[in-house]
Design a protein around this motif. Structure first.
Motif, PDB file in Angstrom:
ATOM      1  N   TYR A  19       6.940  -4.366   8.728  1.00 34.65           N
ATOM      2  CA  TYR A  19       5.892  -3.424   8.353  1.00 34.65           C
ATOM      3  C   TYR A  19       6.511  -2.076   7.986  1.00 34.65           C
ATOM      4  O   TYR A  19       7.536  -1.678   8.552  1.00 34.65           O
ATOM      5  CB  TYR A  19       4.909  -3.213   9.516  1.00 34.65           C
ATOM      6  CG  TYR A  19       3.874  -4.290   9.658  1.00 34.65           C
ATOM      7  CD1 TYR A  19       2.557  -4.075   9.290  1.00 34.65           C
ATOM      8  CD2 TYR A  19       4.224  -5.544  10.164  1.00 34.65           C
ATOM      9  CE1 TYR A  19       1.603  -5.073   9.426  1.00 34.65           C
ATOM     10  CE2 TYR A  19       3.287  -6.545  10.294  1.00 34.65           C
ATOM     11  CZ  TYR A  19       1.967  -6.308   9.924  1.00 34.65           C
ATOM     12  OH  TYR A  19       1.019  -7.295  10.049  1.00 34.65           O
ATOM     13  N   ARG A  30       0.317   2.704   7.284  1.00 31.86           N
ATOM     14  CA  ARG A  30       1.003   1.510   7.753  1.00 31.86           C
ATOM     15  C   ARG A  30       0.621   0.346   6.828  1.00 31.86           C
ATOM     16  O   ARG A  30      -0.542   0.176   6.459  1.00 31.86           O
ATOM     17  CB  ARG A  30       0.608   1.194   9.184  1.00 31.86           C
ATOM     18  CG  ARG A  30       1.322  -0.023   9.781  1.00 31.86           C
ATOM     19  CD  ARG A  30       0.814  -0.316  11.175  1.00 31.86           C
ATOM     20  NE  ARG A  30       1.076   0.781  12.105  1.00 31.86           N
ATOM     21  CZ  ARG A  30       0.659   0.800  13.359  1.00 31.86           C
ATOM     22  NH1 ARG A  30      -0.067  -0.202  13.825  1.00 31.86           N
ATOM     23  NH2 ARG A  30       0.936   1.834  14.144  1.00 31.86           N
ATOM     24  N   LYS A  31       1.625  -0.459   6.475  1.00 32.25           N
ATOM     25  CA  LYS A  31       1.373  -1.586   5.567  1.00 32.25           C
ATOM     26  C   LYS A  31       2.326  -2.733   5.862  1.00 32.25           C
ATOM     27  O   LYS A  31       3.512  -2.525   6.084  1.00 32.25           O
ATOM     28  CB  LYS A  31       1.551  -1.144   4.115  1.00 32.25           C
ATOM     29  CG  LYS A  31       1.328  -2.264   3.103  1.00 32.25           C
ATOM     30  CD  LYS A  31       1.639  -1.825   1.696  1.00 32.25           C
ATOM     31  CE  LYS A  31       1.469  -2.989   0.714  1.00 32.25           C
ATOM     32  NZ  LYS A  31       1.807  -2.598  -0.672  1.00 32.25           N
ATOM     33  N   SER A  32       1.794  -3.947   5.841  1.00 32.36           N
ATOM     34  CA  SER A  32       2.630  -5.137   5.992  1.00 32.36           C
ATOM     35  C   SER A  32       3.436  -5.351   4.718  1.00 32.36           C
ATOM     36  O   SER A  32       2.895  -5.283   3.608  1.00 32.36           O
ATOM     37  CB  SER A  32       1.769  -6.375   6.264  1.00 32.36           C
ATOM     38  OG  SER A  32       2.553  -7.550   6.186  1.00 32.36           O
ATOM     39  N   PHE A  48       7.478   1.195  -1.616  1.00 35.36           N
ATOM     40  CA  PHE A  48       6.222   1.652  -1.034  1.00 35.36           C
ATOM     41  C   PHE A  48       6.218   3.172  -0.872  1.00 35.36           C
ATOM     42  O   PHE A  48       5.216   3.842  -1.169  1.00 35.36           O
ATOM     43  CB  PHE A  48       6.019   0.966   0.318  1.00 35.36           C
ATOM     44  CG  PHE A  48       4.767   1.375   1.040  1.00 35.36           C
ATOM     45  CD1 PHE A  48       3.518   1.165   0.478  1.00 35.36           C
ATOM     46  CD2 PHE A  48       4.838   1.987   2.294  1.00 35.36           C
ATOM     47  CE1 PHE A  48       2.364   1.549   1.153  1.00 35.36           C
ATOM     48  CE2 PHE A  48       3.694   2.368   2.968  1.00 35.36           C
ATOM     49  CZ  PHE A  48       2.452   2.151   2.398  1.00 35.36           C
ATOM     50  N   GLN A  52       3.557   5.771  -2.753  1.00 39.03           N
ATOM     51  CA  GLN A  52       2.692   6.639  -1.969  1.00 39.03           C
ATOM     52  C   GLN A  52       2.909   8.113  -2.292  1.00 39.03           C
ATOM     53  O   GLN A  52       1.965   8.913  -2.235  1.00 39.03           O
ATOM     54  CB  GLN A  52       2.904   6.390  -0.467  1.00 39.03           C
ATOM     55  CG  GLN A  52       2.444   5.018   0.001  1.00 39.03           C
ATOM     56  CD  GLN A  52       0.971   4.790  -0.274  1.00 39.03           C
ATOM     57  OE1 GLN A  52       0.124   5.650  -0.012  1.00 39.03           O
ATOM     58  NE2 GLN A  52       0.645   3.623  -0.827  1.00 39.03           N
ATOM     59  N   LYS A 109      -9.367  -3.941  -2.453  1.00 42.73           N
ATOM     60  CA  LYS A 109      -8.334  -4.975  -2.459  1.00 42.73           C
ATOM     61  C   LYS A 109      -8.463  -5.850  -3.704  1.00 42.73           C
ATOM     62  O   LYS A 109      -9.538  -5.954  -4.300  1.00 42.73           O
ATOM     63  CB  LYS A 109      -8.457  -5.843  -1.206  1.00 42.73           C
ATOM     64  CG  LYS A 109      -8.312  -5.090   0.100  1.00 42.73           C
ATOM     65  CD  LYS A 109      -8.493  -6.023   1.276  1.00 42.73           C
ATOM     66  CE  LYS A 109      -8.306  -5.301   2.602  1.00 42.73           C
ATOM     67  NZ  LYS A 109      -9.312  -4.256   2.816  1.00 42.73           N
TER      68      LYS A 109
END
Length: 353
Positions: A19, A30-32, A48, A52, A109
């Motif tokens: 993660y 937070r991201k998987s 990532f 961001q 999503k």
């Protein structure tokens, strides 16, 4: 402990999946990373972070409904019919989005796009139009730095069936032109409409090309016509076909104006003639298809036909669209492969045995 820190901003869950956990503008995200490979996880973490940092956090509360309105503002310069179609689709997005139109863009999503499409109904053409709007709309959000990636970028267009559209025979075309011309109570309008339809069928051009044609585009001496394909924004030249010359010479002798035709639409005249003749209601495009079909049946090379239509694909579109004509025409062309009786360089297979 479920989460284990393995390096800066990188954590591993008890199921060994990595993660990302970073802070941007004071906000923890937070991201998987959806991988159990540590090397790959580090690469994804770097990507990532970059994504961001590109996001403008001041726009983080913008909703899907607000994006819809922003998107519609960017398409107002397009044709009224196009704007109307996109407005209709945007309205459906607002009404039928799975999580509601007030969902913040940052929370949408990719699966929501998949859930939305079955809700709009319609055939492949309308579904593809919805996909195009979704992709364009979320791409706008990416460019405006509202989101890092489009949730619609994975959507794929549906393959549409290619129908065999109604196409008149040359004899039906001639009858339609004559039926329009004989409506003398319309006076000049009858002849003008008849000439307009006859030109489209004999020149193989579209309604837009025919209506915009001027006499400067017609070169009787060099036997050619210069025209402009409005759909593709390209100019091209076609021959002044022998079947077309008498019509243009007669109109040139009258020379009422700079333009070859004073009208740009003969739809009503065509529909009325088809009704009188008990024929299907054909369109302007039907006569252009008739021209192409007739050219194929007469053995004109497909590449040449494509050039006459202003295509630059060497005839691929013609072959795909008129495959049914090629299939019927093939046996006739096969007869050309019969050897001449007196050919000296032909050895029959039976003699080789």
């Amino acid at each position: 402990m479920q989460f284990q820190k393995v390096s800066e901003c990188l954590y591993r869950y008890s199921n060994r999946v990595y993660y990302a956990r970073i802070k941007v503008d004071g906000k923890e995200i937070r991201k998987s990373l959806k991988t159990t490979d540590r090397i790959l996880a580090k690469r994804l973490l770097t990507q990532f972070k970059q994504e961001q940092r590109q996001i403008d956090r001041s726009q983080g509360r913008i909703t899907l409904s607000e994006l819809c309105d922003r998107y519609l503002q960017t398409v107002q310069h397009q044709k009224p019919q196009t704007v109307a179609g996109k407005t209709r689709i945007v309205s459906k997005i607002k009404q039928r989005w799975p999580t509601g139109s007030l969902t913040q863009l940052t929370a949408i999503k990719a699966s929501e796009c998949d859930l939305f499409l079955p809700r709009v109904g319609g055939g492949p053409s309308f579904r593809n139009a919805c996909i195009q709007v979704l992709r364009d709309m979320f791409a706008l959000a990416v460019r405006d730095r509202i989101i890092a990636a489009s949730p619609a970028q994975h959507l794929k267009y549906l393959k549409r069936e290619t129908p065999i559209r109604k196409t008149p025979t040359f004899e039906q075309f001639q009858a339609i032109v004559e039926s329009i011309r004989t409506q003398q109570f319309n006076g000049h309008d009858a002849d003008e409409s008849a000439d307009f339809v006859e030109f489209i069928g004999l020149a193989g051009l579209g309604q837009a090309e025919a209506s915009s044609l001027t006499w400067d585009d017609v070169d009787f001496e060099r036997k050619q016509i210069t025209t402009f394909r409005h759909k593709t924004k390209t100019g091209f030249v076609i021959p002044l076909y022998p079947q077309l010359r008498p019509l243009l010479e007669r109109r040139y002798a009258q020379r009422p104006s700079e333009k070859v035709f004073s009208i740009n639409n003969a739809k009503k005249a065509i529909a009325a003639a088809c009704k009188r003749l008990n024929l299907p209601v054909y369109s302007h495009r039907s006569f252009r298809r008739m021209f192409i079909t007739r050219a194929i049946e007469r053995g004109v090379d497909v590449k040449v036909i494509a050039e006459w239509q202003g295509h630059r694909d060497g005839g691929k579109l013609i072959l795909d669209t008129y495959s049914h004509v090629n299939h019927l025409h093939s046996p006739r062309m096969a007869q050309l492969m019969i050897a001449e009786p007196d050919a000296q360089n032909i050895i029959e297979l039976s003699q080789q045995a």
